[in-house]
Structures are given as C-alpha cells and as structure tokens.
Scaffold this active site. Structure first.
Site, short mmCIF file in Angstrom:
data_model
loop_
_atom_site.label_atom_id
_atom_site.label_comp_id
_atom_site.label_asym_id
_atom_site.label_seq_id
_atom_site.Cartn_x
_atom_site.Cartn_y
_atom_site.Cartn_z
N HIS A 164 -17.83 -56.79 -10.32
CA HIS A 164 -17.96 -57.89 -9.38
C HIS A 164 -18.81 -57.54 -8.18
O HIS A 164 -19.23 -58.43 -7.43
CB HIS A 164 -16.58 -58.41 -8.94
CG HIS A 164 -15.84 -57.51 -8.00
ND1 HIS A 164 -14.83 -56.67 -8.41
CD2 HIS A 164 -15.96 -57.31 -6.67
CE1 HIS A 164 -14.36 -56.01 -7.37
NE2 HIS A 164 -15.03 -56.38 -6.30
N ASP A 229 -8.57 -65.20 -17.79
CA ASP A 229 -7.85 -64.04 -17.29
C ASP A 229 -8.26 -62.72 -17.92
O ASP A 229 -7.78 -61.67 -17.51
CB ASP A 229 -6.34 -64.24 -17.49
CG ASP A 229 -5.81 -65.35 -16.60
OD1 ASP A 229 -6.28 -65.43 -15.45
OD2 ASP A 229 -4.96 -66.12 -17.05
N SER A 305 -13.50 -51.80 -3.08
CA SER A 305 -13.67 -52.19 -4.48
C SER A 305 -14.74 -51.33 -5.15
O SER A 305 -15.79 -51.06 -4.57
CB SER A 305 -14.09 -53.66 -4.57
OG SER A 305 -13.07 -54.50 -4.13
#
Length: 372
Positions: A164, A229, A305
């Site tokens: 991401h 998901d 992250s």
C-alpha cells in the site's frame, strides 16, 4: 478437486516440529518450500501515478472473519501470487506464475469513526539515537521510502515493504515512478564527506542519503483483492535498488506459528510520523493469528507501515542465533471481535508461498529458495 488438494499440500509445507525438552531453544523450523516460477509476462499500459500514498490500511475483517473464509482454490492462489513489475522508466508488466512442489530428492473503512492513534495505553516505543545504534545491525536495516513508509533491507539491492506504500489497489501512488529509498547517515559538522568520523569531524545529527529504485514487484493479490478482504493478506512489495547499499541486511524467513516465537513476541523498527527523523523501535506479544496475518498491539503510528517484523531464533544448521524477517507491518485496523469493534496493528506473515515468491524476486533462481 485436484487443484484444491494441491493447495492443501502447499499450505502444509512445514516439515519440522519444534522439539520439547528442558534445554529447548526457540529454533528456526525447516520448511519444504514450494517453487513459484514465472510462466508468461505481458506488457501493460503505463500507469497514471495518480493515487495518494496511504500510510495505513483499514479492514473490518478480523481474525475470526479470516479464519472462517473459504480456502482459496489453486487457480485463485496462482492469480494472487502473479505480480506486476514497475520499472523506473514508467513501463509496467504483468507476470503469471506457476506453483510447483518438488520432492525432497529433487535438486535442489466501514462506518467506524477513528483517529490516527495506534498507541495502546502507555507508549512503549523507543526512539533510537546515536550513530552507535542507528548505523549498526539490526537498526541499520530499516530505511525510509520517499512515499512516507518504512522498508527493510533483505538483500544487497532489495528492500521489503508494504504494497500500500506503492499502490492503493487501483493505481500506483504519486512518486512511485521516481521512488527513492533513504538511508540514515551521519551529518558531519564540517561538511566533509570522509568516512572517518571518529576524530574532529563529529556528527551533529543524522540525515538521509537517497538511492533510486530500479523496479518494484507488487503481487496481484493486493491489486485484485483490495476491493475485498483478501487484499491485506498480500500487502507486501519488493523494491530493487539501482545500486548496492553496502550494508548488512536481514534475511527473510517463513513465519513460525505464534506459539513458537520467543516469548510469543515480535519486533520491528520504523519511521513513525509523530517522531520525524527518528527511527522508532518496539516489541510486543502476538494476540492472534491467521494463516496470513499476525494481530498484535505494538504501539505504532503511520509511517511505520512497511517495517520488517522480525524475531531472533536459534539456527540449528549454523549453530548460532539469527534474526529473520517473518512479516511486514501493514498498519492499524479496526476489526469486529464477536460484534464488538476492537483495534489491532496487523502484520502480513511470510508464508511458504510468499517466501518462495519473494526469494525468487531477489535471487532469480528457485534452487536458492528451497529452505525457508
């Protein structure tokens, strides 16, 4: 059904169970790692690079939700492990993979308002100061991405991070084409560039030295699955630098079950946004796990992250203790725990399949990726 049976074999790749004795050490298990090889590569249109960089991931699907999800088929897993490769000139390719098992004799955000807090009670993070720590292993393996995330050195020219940080599931983020990786270096008072910093030229503070990224690999499981998901199960990416970084790196390893981790704990260091310019270290207990994810409450903030989650265990073959990256810190997630919202910080586990894929990206030879 044959494909599903093969998949079950893949998911049961561990072959070594930790022994039980009064002198037991937390030991790296041996794994029968499958082989993932590219089958075909297609050229894609150049991406737009119009997405905003995301420094955290949110999903309503918690541990029980994931555990109750149906087992993916063999074809689905192949699709998830296929990948896109982004090059520094902006060109993009998609590679379809095949999954193989070799015998031992072979060669070789929904509705929930939330803040950006990811701190649980007393803030247990440690800012790492001083070149004696920052420039030495294992802290020296943590690097900063120009998109705002953290990464970890896993080979001479490779950095492991979260997908991401590069791609929002629909498009590559702004700056991904000219992605850079920052290495903390001492900033000398006299401005000299010499390597000897032990005498008069004492470092005043640390600064980042940046290296451009040559190419980036992102699994299709993240790109295709971000609308549901399964996406966060594949929130990882590998960056290849344009030149070697010349630092000691941390090897990747297959994630053992949480009950086999030393003290049930994990460790990671990252560049949390609330402490700009500081490398922040933390450790904590694993609260729950699925086949693909580790749920924990390590204190963290956006910016951490992409950090490599690691543990230190005994390497029986080499007769020494060794740290390995067993996961990638994805971010903060609200999950539904028996109808009650609860927040966790979540890491993507390096499974045998993901190990085979990432290792092949690094080494380019499956024979070098047979042991996890």
């Amino acid at each position: 059904m044959a494909g599903l049976s093969t998949l079950i074999l893949l998911l049961c790749a561990a072959k070594d169970v930790m022994p039980s004795s009064s002198h037991w050490k937390p030991t790296w298990p041996s794994y029968r790692v499958p082989v993932i090889l590219p089958r075909s590569t297609l050229n894609l249109d150049k991406p737009q690079f119009d997405a905003e960089a995301r420094l955290e991931v949110v999903s309503p699907c918690g541990p029980e939700c994931h555990k109750s999800s149906p087992l993916p088929t063999y074809e689905e897993v192949k699709n998830y492990l296929s990948y896109e490769t982004l090059y520094a000139n902006g060109s993009l390719t998609e590679t379809e993979v095949g999954i193989y098992i070799l015998s031992n004799s072979g060669d070789g955000s929904q509705g929930k308002s939330r803040t950006k807090r990811q701190i649980y009670g007393y803030d247990s993070r440690f800012s790492i100061f001083g070149k004696a720590f920052l420039l030495n292993y294992p802290f020296s393996t943590s690097v900063k991405l120009s998109t705002g995330c953290t990464g970890t050195l896993v080979a001479e020219k490779h950095v492991l991070t979260a997908a991401h940080c590069i791609h929002d599931g629909k498009s590559y983020v702004k700056g991904a084409q000219k992605l850079r990786v920052g290495f903390l270096k001492p900033k000398l008072k006299d401005g000299s560039k010499g390597a000897n910093i032990t005498n008069s030229a004492m470092p005043e503070k640390m600064k980042f030295q940046w290296i451009r990224v040559k190419r980036t690999h992102v699994p299709k499981g993240w790109i295709k699955g971000n609308a549901n998901d399964i996406g966060m199960d594949y929130d990882y990416a590998l960056l290849e630098l344009k030149k070697p970084h010349k630092r000691k790196f941390m090897k990747i390893g297959v994630s053992p079950p949480a009950r086999h981790l030393p003290g049930g704990r994990i460790h990671f260091s990252g560049y949390d946004n609330d402490r700009p310019g500081n490398l922040v270290y933390r450790f904590c207990d694993v609260k729950d796990e699925t086949y693909d994810l580790l749920y924990q409450q390590c204190d963290a903030q956006p910016g951490a992250s992409g950090s490599g989650v690691y543990v230190r265990m005994w390497k029986r073959q080499n007769h020494k203790w060794e740290r390995k990256i067993i996961g990638i810190f994805s971010g903060h997630q609200w999950v539904d725990m028996n109808g009650t919202p609860q927040d966790f910080n979540v890491a993507v586990r390096i499974t045998p399949l993901k190990y085979a894929q990432i290792c092949y990206w690094i080494k380019g030879n499956y024979l070098d990726c047979r042991e996890g």
